[in-house]
Design an enzyme around this catalytic site. Structure first.
Site, PDB file in Angstrom:
ATOM      1  N   SER A  23      44.950  46.274  46.393  1.00 47.12           N
ATOM      2  CA  SER A  23      45.463  44.927  46.090  1.00 47.12           C
ATOM      3  C   SER A  23      44.350  43.893  45.900  1.00 47.12           C
ATOM      4  CB  SER A  23      46.436  44.468  47.177  1.00 47.12           C
ATOM      5  OG  SER A  23      47.623  45.212  47.096  1.00 47.12           O
ATOM      6  N   LYS A  71      56.141  45.846  57.743  1.00 47.97           N
ATOM      7  CA  LYS A  71      57.096  45.128  56.881  1.00 47.97           C
ATOM      8  C   LYS A  71      58.343  44.662  57.629  1.00 47.97           C
ATOM      9  CE  LYS A  71      55.607  47.282  52.618  1.00 47.97           C
ATOM     10  NZ  LYS A  71      55.945  48.053  51.423  1.00 47.97           N
ATOM     11  N   GLY A 134      62.340  54.631  54.125  1.00 44.61           N
ATOM     12  CA  GLY A 134      61.524  53.679  54.872  1.00 44.61           C
ATOM     13  C   GLY A 134      61.652  52.289  54.257  1.00 44.61           C
ATOM     14  N   GLY A 135      60.698  51.422  54.615  1.00 45.94           N
ATOM     15  CA  GLY A 135      60.773  50.027  54.188  1.00 45.94           C
ATOM     16  C   GLY A 135      60.842  49.849  52.678  1.00 45.94           C
ATOM     17  N   THR A 231      56.324  56.727  44.278  1.00 46.21           N
ATOM     18  CA  THR A 231      55.808  55.396  44.641  1.00 46.21           C
ATOM     19  C   THR A 231      54.330  55.436  45.019  1.00 46.21           C
ATOM     20  OG1 THR A 231      56.505  55.723  46.928  1.00 46.21           O
ATOM     21  CG2 THR A 231      58.051  54.585  45.472  1.00 46.21           C
TER      22      THR A 231
HETATM   23  P1  NAP Z   1      57.644  53.684  55.874  1.00 44.51           P
HETATM   24  O1  NAP Z   1      58.574  52.557  56.127  1.00 44.51           O
HETATM   25  O2  NAP Z   1      56.679  54.085  56.927  1.00 44.51           O
HETATM   26  O3  NAP Z   1      58.571  54.978  55.499  1.00 44.51           O
HETATM   27  C1  NAP Z   1      58.009  56.268  55.377  1.00 44.51           C
HETATM   28  C2  NAP Z   1      59.040  57.238  54.802  1.00 44.51           C
HETATM   29  O4  NAP Z   1      58.403  58.521  54.647  1.00 44.51           O
HETATM   30  C3  NAP Z   1      60.249  57.480  55.718  1.00 44.51           C
HETATM   31  O5  NAP Z   1      61.368  57.775  54.933  1.00 44.51           O
HETATM   32  C4  NAP Z   1      59.803  58.711  56.517  1.00 44.51           C
HETATM   33  O6  NAP Z   1      60.863  59.490  57.011  1.00 44.51           O
HETATM   34  C5  NAP Z   1      59.098  59.495  55.425  1.00 44.51           C
HETATM   35  N1  NAP Z   1      58.145  60.443  55.996  1.00 44.51           N
HETATM   36  C6  NAP Z   1      56.960  60.144  56.598  1.00 44.51           C
HETATM   37  N2  NAP Z   1      56.365  61.269  57.007  1.00 44.51           N
HETATM   38  C7  NAP Z   1      57.181  62.307  56.662  1.00 44.51           C
HETATM   39  C8  NAP Z   1      57.112  63.720  56.807  1.00 44.51           C
HETATM   40  N3  NAP Z   1      56.074  64.306  57.422  1.00 44.51           N
HETATM   41  N4  NAP Z   1      58.120  64.473  56.327  1.00 44.51           N
HETATM   42  C9  NAP Z   1      59.173  63.880  55.696  1.00 44.51           C
HETATM   43  N5  NAP Z   1      59.308  62.552  55.526  1.00 44.51           N
HETATM   44  C10 NAP Z   1      58.321  61.763  56.004  1.00 44.51           C
HETATM   45  O7  NAP Z   1      56.780  53.420  54.572  1.00 44.51           O
HETATM   46  P2  NAP Z   1      57.172  52.599  53.230  1.00 44.51           P
HETATM   47  O8  NAP Z   1      56.635  51.235  53.284  1.00 44.51           O
HETATM   48  O9  NAP Z   1      58.629  52.764  52.964  1.00 44.51           O
HETATM   49  O10 NAP Z   1      56.314  53.409  52.157  1.00 44.51           O
HETATM   50  C11 NAP Z   1      56.791  54.653  51.682  1.00 44.51           C
HETATM   51  C12 NAP Z   1      55.950  55.107  50.509  1.00 44.51           C
HETATM   52  O11 NAP Z   1      56.036  54.168  49.451  1.00 44.51           O
HETATM   53  C13 NAP Z   1      54.489  55.234  50.882  1.00 44.51           C
HETATM   54  O12 NAP Z   1      54.000  56.437  50.314  1.00 44.51           O
HETATM   55  C14 NAP Z   1      53.836  54.041  50.211  1.00 44.51           C
HETATM   56  O13 NAP Z   1      52.528  54.360  49.793  1.00 44.51           O
HETATM   57  C15 NAP Z   1      54.739  53.837  49.012  1.00 44.51           C
HETATM   58  N6  NAP Z   1      54.741  52.438  48.518  1.00 44.51           N
HETATM   59  C16 NAP Z   1      54.182  52.185  47.311  1.00 44.51           C
HETATM   60  C17 NAP Z   1      54.168  50.890  46.825  1.00 44.51           C
HETATM   61  C18 NAP Z   1      53.554  50.601  45.489  1.00 44.51           C
HETATM   62  O14 NAP Z   1      53.383  49.431  45.163  1.00 44.51           O
HETATM   63  N7  NAP Z   1      53.250  51.595  44.690  1.00 44.51           N
HETATM   64  C19 NAP Z   1      54.738  49.839  47.574  1.00 44.51           C
HETATM   65  C20 NAP Z   1      55.308  50.147  48.803  1.00 44.51           C
HETATM   66  C21 NAP Z   1      55.296  51.452  49.278  1.00 44.51           C
HETATM   67  P3  NAP Z   1      61.430  59.262  58.516  1.00 44.51           P
HETATM   68  O15 NAP Z   1      62.415  58.136  58.423  1.00 44.51           O
HETATM   69  O16 NAP Z   1      62.064  60.562  58.846  1.00 44.51           O
HETATM   70  O17 NAP Z   1      60.253  58.942  59.393  1.00 44.51           O
END
Ligand code: NAP
Length: 287
Positions: A23, A71, A134-135, A231
């Site tokens: 960012s 978040k 997730g978030g 993502t």
């Molecule tokens: P978060 O709130 O921490 O959520 C993580 C998600 O991944 C949850 O659904 C979690 O499942 C799952 N997960 C984590 N470890 C796992 C595993 N070992 N096996 C299966 N599922 C697993 O994170 P977030 O903010 O939503 O971000 C999620 C993804 O989106 C990340 O990869 C992030 O880099 C990406 N993202 C990208 C952008 C962009 O601008 N490109 C913006 C935001 C986010 P559980 O509920 O079971 O823990």
């Protein structure tokens, strides 16, 4: 938390970890193109430091972005909250105005614009399968619901979290069908994949080398036409699989671009210089 290292910044991204964030390169190119002479930095903030950070931010910043894992944790510190982000329980953008903190989420906007750009796909009428709740998925699911998608399918390792998101979506959008499954329930997943028109990979799996896929990829073999949006902005195993099988596929870089551009627009009130921000992001990802 090293506040001295960011004392020249008017904007920040905070998270833990945050060192990997692209960012600053992207936002600083945008700020420079707008001629604002302000600096965007990054700061590692741990969970028990958020209160101290927020007190400092009220006095020193114009705005900040929030990334994993804060978040949701930021919510009690916000003085004003965007209603859609509040429903989703996820905030990635905060404006600091006169000592007040005003929060919203631009993740859904970023993903919507990236999907349109990658696949020329308007959201209305789509049947969207989310891997991960997730978030980012929460914020996006509420945005997509507000944009008239026809069906949401939520697949998550922890079923309770997917159930909870589904319940909140059903209250806010009673007409919208929302289904839930765990990745191991391959019969349910096969059915969902059969009817989906867009797959969004929104788990953290793929961020690290050696991560497994978030689902059995063989279930995708009958759907070479299904657009896959990851993502994560690096080549994940799921993206590699999709590309190897001729599926339309895109990574998360333009989601990052569009969510960041929208944050800048909110903070400055100016049209964000998307072309300059895109070029800076490309350069940073190639470096
Ligand atoms: P978060 O709130 O921490 O959520 C993580 C998600 O991944 C949850 O659904 C979690 O499942 C799952 N997960 C984590 N470890 C796992 C595993 N070992 N096996 C299966 N599922 C697993 O994170 P977030 O903010 O939503 O971000 C999620 C993804 O989106 C990340 O990869 C992030 O880099 C990406 N993202 C990208 C952008 C962009 O601008 N490109 C913006 C935001 C986010 P559980 O509920 O079971 O823990």
């Amino acid at each position: 938390m090293d506040l001295d290292s960011v004392c020249n910044c008017r904007y920040l991204v905070i998270g833990d970890p945050v060192a990997h964030s692209r960012s600053p390169e992207m936002q600083n190119a945008g700020l420079e193109a707008l001629g604002l002479g302000r600096v965007y930095g990054k700061l590692r903030v741990m969970a028990d430091e958020i209160g101290d950070f927020v007190a400092w931010a009220r006095l020193h910043l114009d705005g900040f972005n929030i990334t994993v894992p804060h978040k949701e944790r930021i919510i009690p510190f916000l003085d004003e909250r965007d209603p859609v982000a509040e429903l989703a329980g996820s905030f990635n953008t905060v404006s600091c105005r006169g000592g007040k903190l005003i929060g919203c989420s631009t993740d859904g906007y970023g993903l919507e614009n990236a999907v349109q750009e990658a696949f020329q796909l308007p959201l209305a009428g789509q049947r969207v399968l989310f891997l991960g709740t997730g978030g980012a998925a929460c914020a996006t699911a509420f945005r997509f619901a507000s944009r008239g998608v026809a069906h949401l399918m939520l697949v998550n390792r922890t079923k309770a979290k997917a159930d909870e998101l589904a319940a909140r979506l059903r209250v806010a959008y009673p007409e919208l069908p929302v289904d839930v499954a765990v990745p191991g329930d391959e019969a349910a997943l096969r059915e969902m994949i059969g009817s989906a028109t867009l797959l969004i990979q929104a788990t953290s799996l793929g961020l690290k080398d050696g991560d497994p896929l978030p689902m059995n990829p063989d279930l995708l073999l009958d759907r070479p036409d299904l657009p896959v949006f990851d993502t994560i902005y690096r080549p994940t195993p799921l993206l590699r699989f999709a590309e190897a099988h001729g599926m339309p596929a895109a990574d998360g870089r333009w989601m990052l671009l569009h969510q960041g551009a929208r944050s800048m627009e909110i903070w400055t009130g100016k049209q964000p210089p998307v072309a300059q921000m895109r070029a800076a992001l490309e350069r940073s990802l190639q470096a």
